[in-house]
Design an enzyme around this catalytic site. Structure first.
Site, PDB file in Angstrom:
ATOM      1  N   ASP A  83       0.846  -1.197   0.000  1.00 21.56           N
ATOM      2  CA  ASP A  83       0.000   0.000   0.000  1.00 21.56           C
ATOM      3  C   ASP A  83       0.879   1.244   0.000  1.00 21.56           C
ATOM      4  OD1 ASP A  83      -2.459   1.237  -0.146  1.00 21.56           O
ATOM      5  OD2 ASP A  83      -2.726   1.343   2.029  1.00 21.56           O
ATOM      6  N   HIS A  96      -3.897  13.889   1.390  1.00 18.49           N
ATOM      7  CA  HIS A  96      -4.197  12.958   2.481  1.00 18.49           C
ATOM      8  C   HIS A  96      -3.016  12.911   3.457  1.00 18.49           C
ATOM      9  CE1 HIS A  96      -5.596   9.351   4.574  1.00 18.49           C
ATOM     10  NE2 HIS A  96      -4.424   8.786   4.324  1.00 18.49           N
ATOM     11  N   TYR A 124       1.749   2.450  15.276  1.00 21.50           N
ATOM     12  CA  TYR A 124       2.403   2.666  13.974  1.00 21.50           C
ATOM     13  C   TYR A 124       3.870   3.063  14.035  1.00 21.50           C
ATOM     14  CZ  TYR A 124       2.533   7.827  13.635  1.00 21.50           C
ATOM     15  OH  TYR A 124       2.811   9.141  13.799  1.00 21.50           O
TER      16      TYR A 124
HETATM   17 MN    MN Z   1      -4.365   2.504   2.684  1.00 23.10          MN
END
Ligand code: MN
Length: 438
Positions: A137, A144, A254
């Site tokens: 991805d 964004h 993350y």
């Molecule tokens: Mn994504």
């Protein structure tokens, strides 16, 4: 890169009448899926959409109508997954497209033999179009990246590598499913900002991501790189991709290695793969903003500058359980466009293989959430609700910051331009079920 040819001719119509009246699937599109008749025990096989019908590629293969490379390709398309068709590469697939276009066009002498092997799209169910070996991805919308960066790191929204490297992470292919996917709200570890220790429980900030997915066509071997001029020879086509995300799990887990369990509980693809050749009329010029650095030489070519972008309109809708129960139709959340991407598909492919990473047919590259420059064009609820601080209002009086159980998200994509016949991707729909208890 494909050029426009007789298969894109705006005067071309099909003897399948429903293809000629503004359908997502006119004869200029011809996208691929894997299907069988609903609730049947038939084997899965490839299908090509034309209007509201599907050409059964296994039956077409049995008819033995095509020759040469088109025959090779139709035999591959008859299999239970499209991997081998994808691996045949762009030249062979282009021959199949020509043969299909000829067979389905108004006046074709093949109409009488092909008519009986058409199946109504109302009577079919889809399966995964291919085995996705690896899924990567990316993060190609700078709008964004900046908006989300502001929420996660207010003082440092866009990290300095963004304008030089197409940022991505390796995801998991095991939880990608085709449109219609229904999945349970994930359970995971989160930590509230004011809490001293994390807790485990159902995700409270469940979100969608409006993305395009790109399928790798011709494979490469370990150690092989892909010069940008050849990059699109290794792309088969595109789907719509909803990359479900658990924002509260993501925020806690993350750093420092990136997304993990916040991203691998569900991802949904649209059933139809629109080929790169079908998209040829919808290319756009590509450039970074004037004040930004030019891409490094391995990520730049004249072709990429002239035609690297793709003008694909994207839309995202919600249908809540309450809407469904009261018979209210779905409601639009946002519109965006793939042309806002900061990196082109060719750059993603070339960058991905630049270290010798093998790319295999059927591998899926997610574009990353495709948010446009305006707030209203955001491709996730995280952005639309400003990190959950500003609920969005729906016309039936409901509000949302993040998704609730029973919510369905519907995404659509289409291309239109003067001088071309508009084509569509159909849609991807998926639904959130309550978290599993126990
Ligand atoms: Mn994504």
């Amino acid at each position: 890169m494909y050029s426009i040819n007789e298969t894109h001719d705006i005067n071309l119509t099909s003897w399948v009448a429903s293809a000629n009246n503004g359908s997502d699937f006119p004869i200029q599109n011809l996208p691929f899926a894997i299907f069988k008749r609903k609730d049947s025990t038939e084997p899965l096989r490839g299908g090509v959409a034309i209007g509201d019908m599907v050409v059964d590629m296994a039956a077409l293969s049995d008819l033995n109508l095509f020759e040469g490379e088109a025959k090779l390709a139709v035999n591959a398309a008859a299999e239970t997954s499209l991997n081998r068709l994808m691996d045949l590469g762009s030249d062979v697939n282009s021959e199949l497209r020509k043969a299909l276009s000829n067979a389905l066009k108004t006046g074709s002498n093949l109409q009488s033999v092909i008519q009986p092997i058409l199946v109504s799209q109302d009577d079919i169910e889809f399966s995964m179009p291919c085995q996705i070996g690896d899924y990567t991805d990316f993060y190609t919308s700078i709008h964004h990246a900046t908006a989300v960066g502001k929420l996660f790191r207010p003082d440092n929204p866009l990290l300095p590598n963004y304008k030089w490297v197409p940022i991505g992470y390796h995801g998991r292919s095991s939880t990608i499913d085709v449109s219609g996917q229904m999945f349970h709200r994930p359970v995971g570890q989160t930590k509230a900002p004011d809490a001293s220790i994390p807790t485990v429980g159902p995700c409270k900030r469940l979100d969608y991501e409006l993305e395009m997915g790109a399928f790798i066509g011709k494979s490469t071997r370990i150690g092989e790189t892909i010069p940008i001029k050849n990059a699109e020879d290794h792309l088969f086509g595109l789907c719509i991709f909803n990359d479900w995300s658990a924002r509260d799990i993501q925020a806690w887990e993350y750093q420092p290695l990136g997304p993990f369990l916040a991203k691998n509980f569900a991802s949904t693809i649209s059933p139809w793969i629109v080929t790169m050749e079908a998209l040829a009329p919808f290319r756009t010029a590509f450039a970074h903003p004037e004040d930004d650095p030019a891409p490094l030489p391995y990520l730049e070519s004249q072709q990429n500058t002239d035609n690297g972008g793709l003008d694909i309109d994207l839309s995202c809708f919600i249908e809540t359980q309450e809407m469904r129960e009261s018979g209210q139709s779905m409601e639009r959340l946002a519109d965006s466009n793939f042309k806002y991407s900061y990196w082109t598909l060719a750059q993603l492919v070339t960058h991905h293989a630049s270290n010798g990473c093998a790319m295999r047919s059927g591998d899926l590259l997610g574009s990353g959430t495709q948010s446009g420059p305006d707030h209203e064009e955001a491709g996730s609820l995280l952005e639309l609700s400003k990190g959950g601080k500003q609920p969005i209002s729906l016309s039936n009086g409901e509000t949302r910051t993040f998704l609730e159980d029973g919510d369905s998200i519907i995404m659509r994509a289409s291309c239109s331009r003067e001088g071309a016949i508009a084509i569509g991707f159909g849609e991807v729909v998926s639904t959130v079920l309550p978290a599993k208890t126990s």
